[in-house]
Design a protein around this motif. Structure first.
Motif, mmCIF file in Angstrom:
data_model
loop_
_atom_site.group_PDB
_atom_site.id
_atom_site.type_symbol
_atom_site.label_atom_id
_atom_site.label_comp_id
_atom_site.label_asym_id
_atom_site.label_seq_id
_atom_site.Cartn_x
_atom_site.Cartn_y
_atom_site.Cartn_z
ATOM 1 N N PRO A 121 0.791 -1.240 0.000
ATOM 2 C CA PRO A 121 0.000 0.000 0.000
ATOM 3 C C PRO A 121 0.821 1.288 0.000
ATOM 4 N N THR A 122 1.750 1.448 0.931
ATOM 5 C CA THR A 122 2.474 2.718 0.993
ATOM 6 C C THR A 122 3.761 2.701 0.175
ATOM 7 N N ALA A 123 4.498 1.615 0.210
ATOM 8 C CA ALA A 123 5.783 1.580 -0.490
ATOM 9 C C ALA A 123 5.630 1.529 -2.004
ATOM 10 N N GLU A 124 4.521 1.002 -2.509
ATOM 11 C CA GLU A 124 4.371 0.854 -3.958
ATOM 12 C C GLU A 124 3.137 1.574 -4.507
ATOM 13 N N LEU A 125 1.951 1.270 -4.006
ATOM 14 C CA LEU A 125 0.722 1.843 -4.568
ATOM 15 C C LEU A 125 0.702 3.365 -4.532
ATOM 16 N N GLU A 126 1.098 3.947 -3.415
ATOM 17 C CA GLU A 126 1.027 5.400 -3.293
ATOM 18 C C GLU A 126 2.073 6.113 -4.164
ATOM 19 N N ARG A 127 3.100 5.396 -4.618
ATOM 20 C CA ARG A 127 4.143 5.998 -5.462
ATOM 21 C C ARG A 127 3.903 5.747 -6.944
ATOM 22 N N LEU A 128 2.961 4.892 -7.248
ATOM 23 C CA LEU A 128 2.727 4.450 -8.615
ATOM 24 C C LEU A 128 2.205 5.570 -9.511
ATOM 25 N N ASP A 129 2.709 5.608 -10.732
ATOM 26 C CA ASP A 129 2.289 6.572 -11.737
ATOM 27 C C ASP A 129 1.623 5.773 -12.863
ATOM 28 N N PRO A 140 -0.456 -7.810 -19.602
ATOM 29 C CA PRO A 140 -0.453 -6.553 -18.842
ATOM 30 C C PRO A 140 0.371 -6.658 -17.554
ATOM 31 N N VAL A 141 1.153 -5.612 -17.282
ATOM 32 C CA VAL A 141 2.049 -5.615 -16.127
ATOM 33 C C VAL A 141 2.121 -4.235 -15.480
ATOM 34 N N VAL A 142 2.613 -4.244 -14.226
ATOM 35 C CA VAL A 142 2.922 -3.020 -13.490
ATOM 36 C C VAL A 142 4.420 -3.030 -13.238
ATOM 37 N N TYR A 143 5.069 -1.893 -13.467
ATOM 38 C CA TYR A 143 6.507 -1.777 -13.201
ATOM 39 C C TYR A 143 6.711 -1.198 -11.808
ATOM 40 N N ILE A 144 7.477 -1.913 -10.980
ATOM 41 C CA ILE A 144 7.806 -1.456 -9.634
ATOM 42 C C ILE A 144 9.271 -1.017 -9.649
ATOM 43 N N HIS A 145 9.510 0.220 -9.299
ATOM 44 C CA HIS A 145 10.854 0.810 -9.344
ATOM 45 C C HIS A 145 11.767 0.219 -8.268
ATOM 46 N N TRP A 148 11.856 1.458 -4.455
ATOM 47 C CA TRP A 148 10.606 1.394 -3.708
ATOM 48 C C TRP A 148 10.543 0.207 -2.769
ATOM 49 N N LYS A 149 11.457 -0.093 -1.999
ATOM 50 C CA LYS A 149 11.382 -1.116 -0.973
ATOM 51 C C LYS A 149 12.189 -2.365 -1.288
ATOM 52 N N VAL A 150 12.116 -2.891 -2.487
ATOM 53 C CA VAL A 150 12.702 -4.203 -2.756
ATOM 54 C C VAL A 150 14.138 -4.156 -3.276
ATOM 55 N N ARG A 168 -11.441 1.252 -16.624
ATOM 56 C CA ARG A 168 -12.514 2.195 -16.258
ATOM 57 C C ARG A 168 -11.972 3.470 -15.620
ATOM 58 N N CYS A 169 -10.783 3.389 -15.041
ATOM 59 C CA CYS A 169 -10.275 4.555 -14.303
ATOM 60 C C CYS A 169 -8.922 5.043 -14.788
ATOM 61 N N ILE A 170 -8.417 4.461 -15.863
ATOM 62 C CA ILE A 170 -7.059 4.798 -16.310
ATOM 63 C C ILE A 170 -6.960 6.237 -16.803
ATOM 64 N N LYS A 171 -5.810 6.836 -16.516
ATOM 65 C CA LYS A 171 -5.471 8.169 -17.014
ATOM 66 C C LYS A 171 -4.140 8.004 -17.754
ATOM 67 N N LYS A 172 -3.795 8.923 -18.574
ATOM 68 C CA LYS A 172 -2.560 8.806 -19.359
ATOM 69 C C LYS A 172 -1.314 9.100 -18.528
ATOM 70 N N GLU A 173 -1.430 9.987 -17.543
ATOM 71 C CA GLU A 173 -0.255 10.340 -16.738
ATOM 72 C C GLU A 173 -0.695 10.780 -15.348
ATOM 73 N N GLY A 174 0.303 10.985 -14.502
ATOM 74 C CA GLY A 174 0.024 11.409 -13.134
ATOM 75 C C GLY A 174 -0.040 10.228 -12.185
ATOM 76 N N PRO A 175 -0.210 10.507 -10.904
ATOM 77 C CA PRO A 175 -0.240 9.421 -9.912
ATOM 78 C C PRO A 175 -1.500 8.571 -10.068
ATOM 79 N N VAL A 176 -1.354 7.286 -9.790
ATOM 80 C CA VAL A 176 -2.491 6.363 -9.857
ATOM 81 C C VAL A 176 -3.449 6.637 -8.705
ATOM 82 N N VAL A 177 -2.884 6.922 -7.548
ATOM 83 C CA VAL A 177 -3.683 7.156 -6.346
ATOM 84 C C VAL A 177 -3.507 8.585 -5.906
#
Length: 179
Positions: A121-129, A140-145, A148-150, A168-177
């Motif tokens: 939640p905090t180490a990855e989701l809140e930093r995700l773009d 389909p994949v998510v890239y984890i920098h 960011w913890k690991v 349904r909620c995707i945006k082209k840029e900016g933070p995910v959360v």
């Protein structure tokens, strides 16, 4: 001697430099550990260092004994089918809801990526773009920098059920959360 080890910040060398490795015990280290208010991780790192000495045959056994972590007295609560469905439906219905200051909640992506991808939640989701989420790939994949913890980058697969919800909620840029 302990002087021959390359240890972070030279702590062992400064305090025990001339002492032979096979003479070093936890009793020697504990007062230093307490007096300097070191984190428990340093004791663990020192244990790892001495494990190397055991492996190389320099000492017969590691003198530092770390207590195993205590077992949890209660098992964690795991969502049942109805509970995770309620969570996803709530996130879906409140996706466009705005806080009193007019900022969107952006809960759907947080719930979907946390639930089906297992992101922290905090180490990855809140930093995700949104640029880190690749929904248009064959898989389909998510890239984890790496920072960011690991300490190394990783790619996390996104299951098909999560892809349709993320679309349904995707945006082209900016933070995910919205933090």
């Amino acid at each position: 001697t302990l002087q021959e080890y390359k240890c972070r910040h030279g702590v062992l060398n400064d305090h025990f430099g001339g002492k032979l490795v096979h003479e070093f015990t936890e009793k020697d280290f504990k007062p230093l550990f307490s007096a300097m208010n070191f984190s428990p991780q340093l004791l663990s790192k020192t244990k790892t260092l001495l494990n190397f000495a055991v492996k190389e045959g320099i000492i017969p056994e590691n003198p530092i004994k770390i207590e195993p972590p205590k077992k949890k007295t209660t098992q964690p609560h795991v969502f049942g089918d109805s509970e995770w469905r309620k969570l996803v439906l709530t996130a879906l219905h409140h996706q466009n809801h705005k806080f009193s200051k007019g900022e969107a909640i952006d809960l759907l992506a947080y719930v979907v990526l946390g639930l089906w991808c297992g992101l922290r939640p905090t180490a990855e989701l809140e930093r995700l773009d949104w640029t880190d989420i690749h929904l248009d790939e064959d898989k389909p994949v998510v890239y984890i920098h790496p920072e960011w913890k690991v300490k190394h980058a990783r790619w996390v697969d996104i299951p098909d059920c999560a892809v349709s919800l993320l679309n349904r909620c995707i945006k082209k840029e900016g933070p995910v959360v919205n933090p």
